[in-house]
Motif scaffolding. Sequence first.
Motif, short mmCIF file in Angstrom:
data_model
loop_
_atom_site.label_atom_id
_atom_site.label_comp_id
_atom_site.label_asym_id
_atom_site.label_seq_id
_atom_site.Cartn_x
_atom_site.Cartn_y
_atom_site.Cartn_z
N TYR A 93 51.63 48.48 36.42
CA TYR A 93 52.91 47.78 36.40
C TYR A 93 53.08 46.90 37.63
N SER A 94 52.73 47.44 38.81
CA SER A 94 52.93 46.68 40.05
C SER A 94 52.08 45.40 40.04
N TYR A 95 50.83 45.51 39.58
CA TYR A 95 50.00 44.31 39.48
C TYR A 95 50.56 43.34 38.43
N GLY A 96 50.94 43.90 37.28
CA GLY A 96 51.39 43.05 36.18
C GLY A 96 52.66 42.29 36.50
N ILE A 97 53.66 42.98 37.04
CA ILE A 97 54.94 42.33 37.31
C ILE A 97 54.80 41.32 38.45
N GLY A 118 44.73 40.11 52.39
CA GLY A 118 43.49 40.76 51.98
C GLY A 118 42.99 40.25 50.65
N PRO A 119 42.00 40.92 50.07
CA PRO A 119 41.43 40.49 48.79
C PRO A 119 42.50 40.35 47.72
N MET A 120 42.34 39.35 46.86
CA MET A 120 43.32 39.06 45.83
C MET A 120 42.76 39.39 44.45
N LEU A 121 43.61 39.96 43.61
CA LEU A 121 43.26 40.24 42.22
C LEU A 121 43.57 39.00 41.40
N LEU A 122 42.56 38.48 40.69
CA LEU A 122 42.69 37.27 39.88
C LEU A 122 43.19 36.09 40.73
N ASP A 123 42.85 36.11 42.03
CA ASP A 123 43.26 35.05 42.96
C ASP A 123 44.76 34.86 43.02
#
Length: 285
Positions: A93-97, A118-123
């Motif tokens: 949820y935290s990533y999605g929202i 830091g590193p990014m998810l899906l930029d």
Amino acid sequence: MSTDAISLPGRARVEAGLDDLVRENRFTIAVVFPLMGAVLLVASRETLLPGVLNFNPYLIIFGTLVMRLPLVAGLAPLVGRRAAAGLLLLTAYSYGIEYVGVLTGFPYGSFEYGVDLGPMLLDTVPLGLPVFFFPLVVNAYLLCLLLLGPRTESALVRLPAVIAVVLLMDLVLDPGAVALTFWTYDPAGAYYGVPWSNYAGWVLSATVAVGTLDAAFERSGLRQRLRDCEFMLDDLVSFVVLWGLVNAYFGNWVPVALAGLLGAGLLATDRFDFDVRPSWPSVRG
């Protein structure tokens, strides 16, 4: 340990080691690290540090992880299959929202990151986001259990109270983060640069997160662990010290007062005092 505990070789030994590590270093973790963190963050904002140290994402993540140790150690024995599933749902949820928020401005308002976290998810979303998000919810939940006692057996008391404390914490966090340029809103809002839409969005996120946490952990287990684990709210001490000081530096006096209110709640629980300072050997002539 939770009745549906996940059995892993050496788990009990690791949990006991974490408990000992935190107990022996409470003052360093809960006070020294956030003090140093506040100094380094403000110095970074004022570009007083060598380039590589200014908002160094790995220093930020390392310091944050250290301050999270009391919460990790406190919760670890309670994480069974149900709790693990709940935490995984909260992570998703935290990533999605956040991903939706960055792309569309819903539900927090239009914003963008101004500092490398830091590193990014899906930029798009910081990979370490749950490390920043979870403690707001868990600390609020634990604080309400202690302050409200038996009244939290009622969901009609418990859930709104925890949601309100999560919002209170974000009223402290977001102005400090905006002042540090962690993120910025466009257009800037009336509350120290934060738009009120951000808090409308946090009503949604806090409701989802608190409801998930409430279903994931057994309250009886949390209450027992709170009784046995004196350092379980030390992460909230770190929060008050770090963001209280950052907001004070930038003259954000309403967030400073709200941080003081959280500090008063901690004092009322009698969970932390300066007796945890390390005792230094006296020097005799």
